[in-house]
Design an enzyme around this catalytic site. Structure first.
Site, PDB file in Angstrom:
ATOM      1  CE  LYS A 126       0.690  -0.954  -0.150  1.00 22.06           C
ATOM      2  NZ  LYS A 126       1.890  -1.488   0.463  1.00 22.06           N
TER       3      LYS A 126
ATOM      4  CD  GLU B 146       0.628  -3.626   3.048  1.00 21.58           C
ATOM      5  OE1 GLU B 146      -0.438  -3.091   2.705  1.00 21.58           O
ATOM      6  OE2 GLU B 146       1.744  -3.255   2.614  1.00 21.58           O
TER       7      GLU B 146
ATOM      8  CD  GLU C  20       2.452  -7.201  -4.186  1.00 24.80           C
ATOM      9  OE1 GLU C  20       2.617  -6.142  -4.767  1.00 24.80           O
ATOM     10  OE2 GLU C  20       1.745  -7.311  -3.162  1.00 24.80           O
TER      11      GLU C  20
ATOM     12  N   GLY D  40       7.200  -1.825   0.056  1.00 30.76           N
ATOM     13  CA  GLY D  40       7.285  -0.588   0.829  1.00 30.76           C
ATOM     14  C   GLY D  40       8.639  -0.352   1.471  1.00 30.76           C
TER      15      GLY D  40
ATOM     16  CB  SER E 151      10.474  -1.174  -3.784  1.00 27.83           C
ATOM     17  OG  SER E 151      10.176  -1.201  -2.405  1.00 27.83           O
TER      18      SER E 151
ATOM     19  N   GLY F 113       2.519  -0.093  -5.164  1.00 26.64           N
ATOM     20  CA  GLY F 113       1.993   0.538  -3.946  1.00 26.64           C
ATOM     21  C   GLY F 113       2.332   2.015  -3.934  1.00 26.64           C
TER      22      GLY F 113
HETATM   23  C1  PEP Z   1       2.185  -3.418  -2.620  1.00 22.11           C
HETATM   24  O1  PEP Z   1       1.809  -3.097  -1.512  1.00 22.11           O
HETATM   25  O2  PEP Z   1       1.507  -4.207  -3.288  1.00 22.11           O
HETATM   26  C2  PEP Z   1       3.422  -2.861  -3.130  1.00 22.11           C
HETATM   27  C3  PEP Z   1       3.980  -3.427  -4.166  1.00 22.11           C
HETATM   28  O3  PEP Z   1       3.915  -1.762  -2.467  1.00 22.11           O
HETATM   29  P1  PEP Z   1       5.213  -0.893  -2.863  1.00 22.11           P
HETATM   30  O4  PEP Z   1       5.165  -0.667  -4.343  1.00 22.11           O
HETATM   31  O5  PEP Z   1       5.060   0.381  -2.097  1.00 22.11           O
HETATM   32  O6  PEP Z   1       6.409  -1.680  -2.463  1.00 22.11           O
END
Ligand code: PEP
Length: 254
Positions: free
Chosen positions: A11, A100, A170, A176, A216, A237
């Site tokens: 990101k 996002e 996702e 996140g 996560s 992420g």
């Molecule tokens: C992402 O943004 O694609 C993601 C999976 O983030 P996180 O692992 O931080 O949840």
């Protein structure tokens, strides 16, 4: 056999020198600790990409990806980046339709379809992200949302092009937040996605597509998630910003 993939999405994190340092650690650990059959992808900010490609020369275990691209070939789109620019710099993958981007930059399924087209035209592998919000899950509409996200952005593709995609499921409520979908919840949706693809294309096409889980994911839960029949890896992420955690997640396949 479909590819086992762990992709990191940095990101808007890591300044240039910190990004180079993190990437060097990732390459070293990947070379020392990972099997050849695993593909690790780092999706860094655009600024870093060309230098990371240079740093990565001679390595096969790690590939570079971008986090987005514009849908047009070129032109007056201040601040944007084209698929051609990415490909010409040695980038191999591009994330398309991350939640996002959908939330903050109003990207629709129709825009994602255009971005997938231009990415494929330039031989980039799109990592197409789909997933429901908490509200949609609570309303019980998550299967329909996923069906629509798939259909509107990808079903115009021929089977020959469709198999070039990587899909990332996702759930927005897990991104996140520290809340992970349980392995059973994730497997249920991954199996559903594969079933939809089999209906639209063929079972062979559905079997060939890598479907990643994102939300996560960390070294503690990766083993159980990646052990599910239809989960072929992860889009990571927060945990991709620490080389040890990122590689430990990739090692969940070992
Ligand atoms: C992402 O943004 O694609 C993601 C999976 O983030 P996180 O692992 O931080 O949840």
């Amino acid at each position: 056999m479909r590819k086992k993939i762990v992709a990191g999405n940095w990101k808007m994190n890591k300044n240039f020198s910190d990004g180079l340092a993190l990437f060097s650690e990732v390459i070293n650990m990947a070379n020392d600790e990972l099997h050849n059959s695993q593909q690790v992808i780092v999706c860094s900010p655009y600024l870093h990409l060309h230098s990371l490609v240079q740093l990565n020369k001679g390595n096969t275990k790690v590939a570079l990806g971008a986090q987005n691209c514009h849908q047009a070939e070129s032109g007056a789109f201040t601040g944007e980046i084209s698929a051609d620019m990415l490909a010409s710099a040695g980038v191999q993958y591009v994330i398309i339709g991350h939640s996002e981007r959908r939330q903050y930059f109003a990207e629709s399924n129709a825009t994602c379809a255009e971005k997938i087209n231009i990415a494929l035209k330039h031989h980039l592998t799109p990592i197409y992200c789909i997933g429901e919000t908490l509200q949609e899950r609570e309303a019980g509409t998550h299967f329909d949302i996923i069906k629509t996200q798939l259909a509107q952005a990808t079903y115009h593709l021929s089977a020959q092009d469709f198999v070039k995609l990587v899909i990332a499921y996702e759930p927005v409520w897990a991104i996140g937040t520290g809340v992970t979908a349980s392995s059973a919840q994730a497997q249920e949706i991954h199996a559903f996605i594969r079933e939809q693809i089999a209906w639209q294309y063929t079972v062979a096409v559905a079997d060939e597509i890598s479907i990643l889980y994102g939300g996560s994911c960390n070294p503690k839960n990766a083993d159980e998630l990646f052990a599910q029949a239809d989960i072929d890896g992860g889009l990571i992420g927060g945990a991709s910003l620490k080389s040890r955690d990122f590689i430990d997640i990739a090692k969940a396949f070992n």
